[in-house]
Design a protein around this motif. Sequence first.
Motif, mmCIF file in Angstrom:
data_model
loop_
_atom_site.group_PDB
_atom_site.id
_atom_site.type_symbol
_atom_site.label_atom_id
_atom_site.label_comp_id
_atom_site.label_asym_id
_atom_site.label_seq_id
_atom_site.Cartn_x
_atom_site.Cartn_y
_atom_site.Cartn_z
ATOM 1 N N GLY A 1 0.790 -1.246 0.043
ATOM 2 C CA GLY A 1 -0.053 0.105 -0.118
ATOM 3 C C GLY A 1 0.796 1.320 0.081
ATOM 4 O O GLY A 1 -0.017 2.511 0.486
ATOM 5 N N LYS A 2 1.960 1.262 -0.603
ATOM 6 C CA LYS A 2 2.865 2.523 -0.658
ATOM 7 C C LYS A 2 2.180 3.533 -1.263
ATOM 8 O O LYS A 2 1.970 4.536 -0.830
ATOM 9 C CB LYS A 2 4.073 2.128 -1.009
ATOM 10 N N THR A 3 1.817 3.352 -2.388
ATOM 11 C CA THR A 3 1.213 4.458 -3.222
ATOM 12 C C THR A 3 0.006 4.871 -2.701
ATOM 13 O O THR A 3 -0.287 5.905 -2.672
ATOM 14 C CB THR A 3 0.856 3.797 -5.013
ATOM 15 N N THR A 4 -0.860 4.006 -2.293
ATOM 16 C CA THR A 4 -2.046 4.251 -1.655
ATOM 17 C C THR A 4 -1.830 5.270 -0.509
ATOM 18 O O THR A 4 -2.503 6.470 -0.352
ATOM 19 C CB THR A 4 -2.802 3.203 -1.129
ATOM 20 N N LEU A 5 -0.726 5.142 0.403
ATOM 21 C CA LEU A 5 -0.490 5.933 1.521
ATOM 22 C C LEU A 5 -0.028 7.366 0.969
ATOM 23 O O LEU A 5 -0.500 8.280 1.507
ATOM 24 C CB LEU A 5 0.622 5.269 2.723
ATOM 25 N N ILE A 6 0.885 7.130 0.066
ATOM 26 C CA ILE A 6 1.423 8.506 -0.290
ATOM 27 C C ILE A 6 0.401 9.316 -0.938
ATOM 28 O O ILE A 6 0.492 10.532 -0.682
ATOM 29 C CB ILE A 6 2.641 8.117 -1.470
ATOM 30 N N THR A 7 -0.582 8.799 -1.727
ATOM 31 C CA THR A 7 -1.600 9.576 -2.440
ATOM 32 C C THR A 7 -2.595 10.110 -0.972
ATOM 33 O O THR A 7 -3.060 11.340 -1.454
ATOM 34 C CB THR A 7 -2.472 9.108 -3.407
ATOM 35 N N GLN A 8 -2.705 9.737 -0.205
ATOM 36 C CA GLN A 8 -3.368 10.112 0.911
ATOM 37 C C GLN A 8 -2.579 11.355 1.627
ATOM 38 O O GLN A 8 -3.059 12.347 2.292
ATOM 39 C CB GLN A 8 -3.709 9.202 2.005
ATOM 40 N N VAL B 1 10.041 9.419 -1.513
ATOM 41 C CA VAL B 1 10.609 8.499 -2.447
ATOM 42 C C VAL B 1 9.892 6.982 -2.293
ATOM 43 O O VAL B 1 9.576 6.619 -1.095
ATOM 44 C CB VAL B 1 11.992 8.322 -2.201
ATOM 45 N N GLU B 2 9.290 6.525 -3.345
ATOM 46 C CA GLU B 2 8.750 5.183 -3.409
ATOM 47 C C GLU B 2 9.703 4.223 -4.200
ATOM 48 O O GLU B 2 9.929 4.216 -5.128
ATOM 49 C CB GLU B 2 7.601 5.168 -3.922
ATOM 50 N N GLY B 3 9.968 3.478 -3.209
ATOM 51 C CA GLY B 3 10.842 2.393 -3.874
ATOM 52 C C GLY B 3 12.138 2.600 -3.390
ATOM 53 O O GLY B 3 12.784 3.368 -2.358
ATOM 54 N N PHE B 4 13.351 2.044 -4.143
ATOM 55 C CA PHE B 4 14.546 2.368 -3.636
ATOM 56 C C PHE B 4 15.126 1.925 -2.573
ATOM 57 O O PHE B 4 15.995 2.511 -1.743
ATOM 58 C CB PHE B 4 14.965 3.731 -4.105
#
Length: 180
Positions: free
Chosen positions: A21-28, A109-112
């Motif tokens: 849920g990385k992208t979901t959290l970041i978009t929130q 940063v998402e990933g790396f």
Amino acid sequence: MTSLAHFPIPLLGFAAFSGTGKTTLITQLLPKLTERGLRIGMVKHSHHDIEMDNPNKDSYKLRKAGACQMVLASPHRTILFSEQDEPAEPQLITQLKWLNTDELDLVLVEGFRHEAFAKIELHRPSLGKPLLAVDDQHIIAIATDAAIEKKELLDKGLTYLDLNDINVITTFIMRYCHKT
């Protein structure tokens, strides 16, 4: 800027296994952080061959004709395309050099996740994946949706955050940026 340690503004990553849920959290988080006055840059890693350009547009045709870098500018946004000579795993420091840090307060940063910079780990025990913080000394917090009992994490001084409480995570990030 030659290393992540010397990046001129706060840099904070989100590390987790796919499907956490990385992208979901970041978009929130993005609207919450911008409401608090932060100007945020974003770098996202993808393991896939990405293509944003439309094959029917001139910018696509020019890039495919041989332009190794292409800037597409309009009154609304600017897009930079940079072709790689050979497929290779991107390095975070290289991607960060594209950003104008004079106009930013924070880069997310998402990933790396294998690179050495401060990260929040997202962990859902129900997915059955191991904790990354056990082996990653750069994880400063764990956002989780369930209790974690790991003796090997006791001495690391990690902050534990409720993955389902966006306000708590926002406050943690603001403190990390020294903006509270």
